[in-house]
Design an enzyme around this catalytic site. Structure first.
Site, PDB file in Angstrom:
ATOM      1  N   THR A  11     -10.603  12.641  25.575  1.00 21.97           N
ATOM      2  CA  THR A  11     -11.857  12.338  26.268  1.00 21.97           C
ATOM      3  C   THR A  11     -11.659  12.069  27.721  1.00 21.97           C
ATOM      4  O   THR A  11     -12.345  12.625  28.643  1.00 21.97           O
ATOM      5  CB  THR A  11     -12.257  10.982  25.438  1.00 21.97           C
ATOM      6  OG1 THR A  11     -12.406  11.342  24.049  1.00 21.97           O
ATOM      7  CG2 THR A  11     -13.572  10.450  25.996  1.00 21.97           C
ATOM      8  N   VAL A  12     -10.686  10.963  27.765  1.00 24.04           N
ATOM      9  CA  VAL A  12     -10.617  10.698  29.252  1.00 24.04           C
ATOM     10  C   VAL A  12      -9.927  11.752  30.133  1.00 24.04           C
ATOM     11  O   VAL A  12     -10.288  11.770  31.280  1.00 24.04           O
ATOM     12  CB  VAL A  12      -9.936   9.271  29.245  1.00 24.04           C
ATOM     13  CG1 VAL A  12      -9.634   8.607  30.703  1.00 24.04           C
ATOM     14  CG2 VAL A  12     -10.531   8.176  28.438  1.00 24.04           C
ATOM     15  N   LYS A 103      -4.419   0.162  27.459  1.00 19.63           N
ATOM     16  CA  LYS A 103      -4.209  -1.170  27.449  1.00 19.63           C
ATOM     17  C   LYS A 103      -3.214  -1.735  26.510  1.00 19.63           C
ATOM     18  O   LYS A 103      -2.511  -2.553  26.825  1.00 19.63           O
ATOM     19  CB  LYS A 103      -5.690  -1.763  27.112  1.00 19.63           C
ATOM     20  CG  LYS A 103      -6.061  -1.606  25.614  1.00 19.63           C
ATOM     21  CD  LYS A 103      -7.294  -1.398  25.347  1.00 19.63           C
ATOM     22  CE  LYS A 103      -7.668  -0.216  24.323  1.00 19.63           C
ATOM     23  NZ  LYS A 103      -8.706   0.580  24.199  1.00 19.63           N
ATOM     24  N   GLY A 132     -13.294  -0.237  31.130  1.00 15.36           N
ATOM     25  CA  GLY A 132     -13.465   1.094  31.739  1.00 15.36           C
ATOM     26  C   GLY A 132     -13.925   1.256  33.412  1.00 15.36           C
ATOM     27  O   GLY A 132     -13.111   1.125  34.074  1.00 15.36           O
ATOM     28  N   ASP A 199      -8.640  -5.311  20.341  1.00 17.90           N
ATOM     29  CA  ASP A 199      -8.891  -4.616  21.531  1.00 17.90           C
ATOM     30  C   ASP A 199      -9.069  -5.515  22.796  1.00 17.90           C
ATOM     31  O   ASP A 199      -8.491  -5.384  23.746  1.00 17.90           O
ATOM     32  CB  ASP A 199      -9.996  -3.696  21.334  1.00 17.90           C
ATOM     33  CG  ASP A 199     -10.391  -2.743  22.774  1.00 17.90           C
ATOM     34  OD1 ASP A 199      -9.829  -1.635  23.045  1.00 17.90           O
ATOM     35  OD2 ASP A 199     -11.406  -3.245  23.250  1.00 17.90           O
ATOM     36  N   LYS A 203      -6.900  -6.785  26.452  1.00 16.76           N
ATOM     37  CA  LYS A 203      -7.568  -6.825  27.621  1.00 16.76           C
ATOM     38  C   LYS A 203      -7.587  -8.052  28.227  1.00 16.76           C
ATOM     39  O   LYS A 203      -7.508  -7.990  29.522  1.00 16.76           O
ATOM     40  CB  LYS A 203      -9.117  -5.972  27.713  1.00 16.76           C
ATOM     41  CG  LYS A 203      -9.204  -4.650  27.192  1.00 16.76           C
ATOM     42  CD  LYS A 203     -10.399  -4.274  26.890  1.00 16.76           C
ATOM     43  CE  LYS A 203     -10.547  -2.993  26.394  1.00 16.76           C
ATOM     44  NZ  LYS A 203     -12.007  -2.550  25.675  1.00 16.76           N
TER      45      LYS A 203
HETATM   46  N1  LIG Z   1     -12.075   6.988  25.155  1.00 12.07           N
HETATM   47  C1  LIG Z   1     -12.504   5.755  26.081  1.00 12.07           C
HETATM   48  O1  LIG Z   1     -13.639   5.387  26.205  1.00 12.07           O
HETATM   49  C2  LIG Z   1     -11.651   4.939  26.774  1.00 12.07           C
HETATM   50  C3  LIG Z   1     -11.939   3.825  27.397  1.00 12.07           C
HETATM   51  C4  LIG Z   1     -10.989   3.054  28.209  1.00 12.07           C
HETATM   52  C5  LIG Z   1      -9.599   3.424  28.043  1.00 12.07           C
HETATM   53  N2  LIG Z   1      -9.296   4.432  27.243  1.00 12.07           N
HETATM   54  C6  LIG Z   1      -7.660   4.824  27.159  1.00 12.07           C
HETATM   55  O2  LIG Z   1      -7.717   6.124  27.826  1.00 12.07           O
HETATM   56  C7  LIG Z   1      -6.491   6.524  26.896  1.00 12.07           C
HETATM   57  C8  LIG Z   1      -6.813   8.039  26.331  1.00 12.07           C
HETATM   58  O3  LIG Z   1      -8.026   7.733  25.553  1.00 12.07           O
HETATM   59  P1  LIG Z   1      -9.036   9.006  24.998  1.00 12.07           P
HETATM   60  O4  LIG Z   1     -10.005   8.356  24.243  1.00 12.07           O
HETATM   61  O5  LIG Z   1      -9.016   9.990  26.021  1.00 12.07           O
HETATM   62  O6  LIG Z   1      -8.006   9.693  23.957  1.00 12.07           O
HETATM   63  P2  LIG Z   1      -8.140  11.160  23.030  1.00 12.07           P
HETATM   64  O7  LIG Z   1      -9.415  11.611  23.112  1.00 12.07           O
HETATM   65  O8  LIG Z   1      -7.554  10.873  21.566  1.00 12.07           O
HETATM   66  O9  LIG Z   1      -7.038  11.917  23.919  1.00 12.07           O
HETATM   67  C9  LIG Z   1      -5.854  11.821  23.734  1.00 12.07           C
HETATM   68  C10 LIG Z   1      -5.074  13.347  24.404  1.00 12.07           C
HETATM   69  O10 LIG Z   1      -3.635  13.080  24.154  1.00 12.07           O
HETATM   70  C11 LIG Z   1      -2.915  14.101  23.606  1.00 12.07           C
HETATM   71  N3  LIG Z   1      -2.056  13.470  22.900  1.00 12.07           N
HETATM   72  C12 LIG Z   1      -1.982  12.545  21.887  1.00 12.07           C
HETATM   73  N4  LIG Z   1      -0.615  12.027  21.374  1.00 12.07           N
HETATM   74  C13 LIG Z   1       0.369  13.153  22.016  1.00 12.07           C
HETATM   75  C14 LIG Z   1       1.454  13.048  22.143  1.00 12.07           C
HETATM   76  N5  LIG Z   1       2.318  12.338  21.273  1.00 12.07           N
HETATM   77  N6  LIG Z   1       2.184  14.142  22.768  1.00 12.07           N
HETATM   78  C15 LIG Z   1       1.252  14.995  23.537  1.00 12.07           C
HETATM   79  N7  LIG Z   1      -0.122  14.867  23.760  1.00 12.07           N
HETATM   80  C16 LIG Z   1      -0.518  13.884  23.151  1.00 12.07           C
HETATM   81  C17 LIG Z   1      -3.988  14.915  22.720  1.00 12.07           C
HETATM   82  O11 LIG Z   1      -3.754  16.137  22.569  1.00 12.07           O
HETATM   83  P3  LIG Z   1      -4.738  17.034  21.945  1.00 12.07           P
HETATM   84  O12 LIG Z   1      -5.928  17.149  22.481  1.00 12.07           O
HETATM   85  O13 LIG Z   1      -3.937  18.476  21.806  1.00 12.07           O
HETATM   86  O14 LIG Z   1      -4.922  16.453  20.386  1.00 12.07           O
HETATM   87  C18 LIG Z   1      -5.008  14.352  23.493  1.00 12.07           C
HETATM   88  O15 LIG Z   1      -5.366  15.548  24.449  1.00 12.07           O
HETATM   89  C19 LIG Z   1      -5.974   5.644  25.629  1.00 12.07           C
HETATM   90  O16 LIG Z   1      -4.809   4.772  26.016  1.00 12.07           O
HETATM   91  C20 LIG Z   1      -7.262   4.889  25.722  1.00 12.07           C
HETATM   92  O17 LIG Z   1      -7.119   3.430  25.195  1.00 12.07           O
HETATM   93  C21 LIG Z   1      -9.962   5.203  26.519  1.00 12.07           C
END
Ligand SMILES: NC(=O)c1ccc[n+]([C@@H]2O[C@H](COP(=O)([O-])OP(=O)(O)OC[C@H]3O[C@@H](n4cnc5c(N)ncnc54)[C@H](OP(=O)(O)O)[C@@H]3O)[C@@H](O)[C@H]2O)c1
Length: 426
Positions: A11-12, A103, A132, A199, A203
């Site tokens: 997502t991010v 976080k 965020g 969560d 934070k």
């Molecule tokens: N989503 C939000 O709204 C939000 C807001 C604030 C902070 N965050 C933080 O931002 C970070 C990312 O969140 P997200 O929502 O973007 O997560 P996500 O959608 O689950 O994406 C995670 C990505 O990392 C890859 N990945 C996961 N584990 C891996 C590993 N062991 N080795 C290699 N690649 C790996 C995944 O690969 P694949 O695509 O191949 O599965 C995917 O592309 C987190 O720390 C989260 O707490 C997110």
């Protein structure tokens, strides 16, 4: 040219790539040189991606990024504890600066990571890890640097704020609203980290460690979630002039730091009471600046990517001009986090009692015996043998309240204790 490696294209990560592609020229002007995404780490190389990306830069081997001497800056967006924590340490060991939105890793290992970054003279930035898109970490470090931060109150979890807002506005039960939030994608399939308050605890641990210049052990933070909040509590809160919010609190006290996360009654008049749906807000008090509140989208793809890319620009500029920001180690003071039973609050208590003469007197005696003074007692009129009673106390130490509850449970005429919620005076 500044070459970056991104860990994660979910997502991010996809949002970050989108912004970098869209604002390439503006970013170049701000950094001083072109930004090039050299490699991106994913789990599954073959997965279809929501952003157009040259397949040659996608890898599933972390070392291709972490050990790549061409890459100066690592953007960690895989999330979770491990391997994210080890990858960040490895990147720093290898002399690379790091931007992350994680976080969990920053709350748990922030001091270890920052110490290593200082030794290696690299930068670590994590604006996206809290609230965020709302700027809060950099303002705490820079814009409020002249202040002694006294108090921070935050609505730091969008999912729980969405659920509580819907329950309040539409008079619906917790379980029903949670189900709807999951169906609409506002809440995760496993929402436990949001609902339980953990969560928000990560934070507030991050914010208080910066604001109070200390290391906060997240395990010392008292956390209570919103799953016990019933519609009846929300209705009564409204009648009494309050709304219920999952509040993250960090306050300096003479005898330690008061840091906690729990549902709280807050006055409808306070600006935080107006923060609804998935929005987040941070309300803080600095001794010079006074009260300041920031409000905005606390999660989601583009708001979080906005914070991450801003960090990339800031850190990138430091690398390009060879002027890295000096990492301030946050453990200048070693403050103790107070145990919750030593914290003072007003309390709201809802219970069911037998409708008999003398019951109220027995209940008020229990409170009196435990130094709990009552501000109001409301008996809801019902033509049933068991009636609800709502009590609001004056300010009292939590241990006295808990002792009172234990004694109330022993009274035959107390049929059920429905809920105890802290009333926070802001
Ligand atoms: N989503 C939000 O709204 C939000 C807001 C604030 C902070 N965050 C933080 O931002 C970070 C990312 O969140 P997200 O929502 O973007 O997560 P996500 O959608 O689950 O994406 C995670 C990505 O990392 C890859 N990945 C996961 N584990 C891996 C590993 N062991 N080795 C290699 N690649 C790996 C995944 O690969 P694949 O695509 O191949 O599965 C995917 O592309 C987190 O720390 C989260 O707490 C997110």
């Amino acid at each position: 040219m500044l070459k970056i490696g991104i860990l994660g294209l979910g997502t991010v990560g996809s949002g970050v790539v989108t912004i970098i592609n869209k604002h390439n020229q503006a970013i170049k002007r701000k950094v001083g040189t072109e930004l090039k995404i050299e490699k991106i780490l994913v789990n599954e190389k073959k997965k279809k991606r929501e952003v157009e990306i040259d397949p040659d830069i996608i890898t599933d081997r972390a070392e291709e990024i972490l050990d790549n001497p061409e890459i100066d800056l690592i953007v960690e967006l895989i999330g979770g504890e491990e391997p994210a924590h080890q990858y960040i340490l490895k990147a720093i060991e290898n002399g690379k600066s790091v931007v992350t939105a994680n976080k969990l890793v920053i709350a748990k290992y922030g001091s270890e990571i920052l110490k290593l970054a200082r030794e290696k003279e690299v930068q670590v930035s994590y604006e996206g890890s809290v609230a965020g898109g709302i700027p809060v970490i950099r303002p705490l470090k820079e814009s409020f640097a002249a202040n002694r931060i006294e108090e921070i109150y935050g609505i730091l979890n969008g999912t729980t704020n969405y659920i509580l807002s819907k329950m309040t506005r539409e008079e619906r039960d917790f379980a029903e609203v949670l189900q709807e939030a999951q169906d609409l994608g506002y809440a995760e399939r496993d929402p436990s980290s949001d609902i339980s308050g953990s969560d928000a605890a990560y934070k507030i641990a991050i914010l208080s460690s910066i604001g109070f210049e200390t290391t906060i052990d997240v395990n010392q933070i008292f956390v209570e979630g919103i799953d016990t909040i019933e519609l009846e509590d929300i209705r009564i809160a409204d009648e009494l002039g309050y709304v219920i919010k999952l509040l993250a609190i960090a306050k300096r006290c003479e005898d330690g730091l008061d840091i906690r996360v729990h549902p709280a009654f807050i006055s409808k008049e306070h600006p935080l009471a107006l923060v609804n749906d998935a929005y987040n807000a941070i309300y803080l008090h600095g001794d010079a600046v006074g009260d300041v509140m920031s409000y905005g989208q606390g999660a989601g793809q583009m708001p979080t990517a906005s914070a991450v890319v801003a960090d990339i620009i800031q850190v990138g500029r430091g690398i390009y001009h060879n002027k890295p920001e000096i990492t301030i180690i946050d453990s200048t003071n070693d403050h103790k986090v107070k145990q919750i039973n030593q914290v003072e609050n007003l309390f709201y208590l809802r219970l069911q009692v037998n409708d008999k003469p003398g019951v109220l007197a027995k209940i008020t005696k229990v409170f009196g015996d435990n130094q709990v003074s009552l501000a109001s007692v409301i008996q809801k009129h019902k033509l049933t043998p068991v009636v609800p009673i709502v009590l609001v106390t004056h300010r009292v130490k939590e241990e006295y309240m808990i002792r009172s509850l234990e004694q109330l449970k022993q009274l035959n005429d107390v049929i059920a204790i429905n809920n105890l919620i802290r009333v926070v005076e802001l």
